[in-house]
Design an enzyme around this catalytic site. Sequence first.
Site, PDB file in Angstrom:
ATOM      1  N   LYS A  51       0.813  -1.221   0.000  1.00 29.14           N
ATOM      2  CA  LYS A  51       0.000   0.000   0.000  1.00 29.14           C
ATOM      3  C   LYS A  51       0.847   1.273   0.000  1.00 29.14           C
ATOM      4  O   LYS A  51       0.355   2.349  -0.311  1.00 29.14           O
ATOM      5  CB  LYS A  51      -0.945  -0.022   1.192  1.00 29.14           C
ATOM      6  CG  LYS A  51      -1.988  -1.126   1.066  1.00 29.14           C
ATOM      7  CD  LYS A  51      -2.898  -1.204   2.264  1.00 29.14           C
ATOM      8  CE  LYS A  51      -4.065  -2.121   2.000  1.00 29.14           C
ATOM      9  NZ  LYS A  51      -3.634  -3.534   1.822  1.00 29.14           N
TER      10      LYS A  51
HETATM   11  C1  LIG Z   1      -4.617  -4.421   1.230  1.00 32.18           C
HETATM   12  C2  LIG Z   1      -4.022  -5.703   0.954  1.00 32.18           C
HETATM   13  C3  LIG Z   1      -4.667  -6.617   0.117  1.00 32.18           C
HETATM   14  C4  LIG Z   1      -5.988  -6.326  -0.524  1.00 32.18           C
HETATM   15  O1  LIG Z   1      -5.860  -5.358  -1.514  1.00 32.18           O
HETATM   16  P1  LIG Z   1      -7.153  -4.794  -2.277  1.00 32.18           P
HETATM   17  O2  LIG Z   1      -6.649  -3.694  -3.116  1.00 32.18           O
HETATM   18  O3  LIG Z   1      -8.105  -4.310  -1.198  1.00 32.18           O
HETATM   19  O4  LIG Z   1      -7.743  -5.920  -3.049  1.00 32.18           O
HETATM   20  C5  LIG Z   1      -4.033  -7.827  -0.121  1.00 32.18           C
HETATM   21  N1  LIG Z   1      -2.831  -8.132   0.414  1.00 32.18           N
HETATM   22  C6  LIG Z   1      -2.182  -7.261   1.214  1.00 32.18           C
HETATM   23  C7  LIG Z   1      -0.855  -7.660   1.806  1.00 32.18           C
HETATM   24  C8  LIG Z   1      -2.752  -6.026   1.517  1.00 32.18           C
HETATM   25  O5  LIG Z   1      -2.097  -5.160   2.302  1.00 32.18           O
END
Ligand SMILES: *Cc1c(COP(=O)(O)O)cnc(C)c1O
Length: 321
Positions: free
Chosen positions: A109
């Site tokens: 993220k």
């Molecule tokens: C946030 C996150 C997800 C999910 O991502 P989306 O964009 O909500 O589908 C999956 N894996 C990790 C490690 C995350 O931090």
Amino acid sequence: MRYHSTRSLVQQLTSREAVLQGLAADGGLFVTDELPELHIDPASLTGGYAGAARRVLGTLLPDFSAEEIAGAVEAAYGNTFADPAVTPVTKIGSMHLLELYHGPTAAFKDVALQMLPQLMSRALAGTGRRLVIATATSGDTGKAALEGFADVPGIGIAVFYPDGGVSAIQRLQMATQKGVNVEVAALRGNFDDAQSAVKALFASPLKAELAARNITLTSANSINIGRLAPQVVYYFDAYRQLTEAGVIRQGERIDFCVPTGNYGDVLAGWFAKTLGLPVRRLIVASNANHVLSDFLETGVYDRRRDLVRTSSPSMDILVSS
Ligand SMILES: *Cc1c(COP(=O)(O)O)cnc(C)c1O
């Protein structure tokens, strides 16, 4: 180029305004119908990750100037990622791995949440407006958002996480966050409860009270186009890396398999494909909380099930955006 809510065509916003508002007033997400005409040829990408970022962001957010985009890219990725490639592609057996974890909090993220505050502060500059970000987290979003927004002028951030619903490291990462404009709180309940509480804030009188003081209440969850657009970049950049390394020929179609919670990341992949990236298939990978893949297979969104706590808490979501 204009953005409108997924639920109506009435409001037509510039990308600057869509980035500041985050979620549309009717609860929809901001989207544009103009992606197919915008076409980005991956063969024309130059200048490494930063070059790809300037090109893709400049295309999706065209009312930011080239100088604003270049400044935002430098601030977000110039020296914050531990790998010079930002998101390097490495080979694992017959497949390749897009390493999205070299950012300051080690969560993928970071790629989006290092950029979103840069876009927001540039959209705010000279308007006299300020922003308050309220965000629910299942662990990764919270810390990555805090790290991105800490001490950004004109913006404050409050993060809410489910008590006991994040890992010990994630809790410590958030609880020890530095910055004059950051707040962190634990809520009793699971992530969906935290998300519902934040959504209730947006529908509460607080929003109007803040607006009267020229403060916009907004979100850093994956519903903001200013968070989605930076994720489109690494699909293009992964393709650029694979062609430059001679793994694939220019124009050859590739598959992406994406771990998926809210479908934010894989939606960015769909944006990339719609913008002309040669993508064959987008494969979504779910964990035990597979309400969205069930929905795609059956056409019925049935959230009447228990949330399963897994070793991948950032994918433990039943109520998707
Ligand atoms: C946030 C996150 C997800 C999910 O991502 P989306 O964009 O909500 O589908 C999956 N894996 C990790 C490690 C995350 O931090």
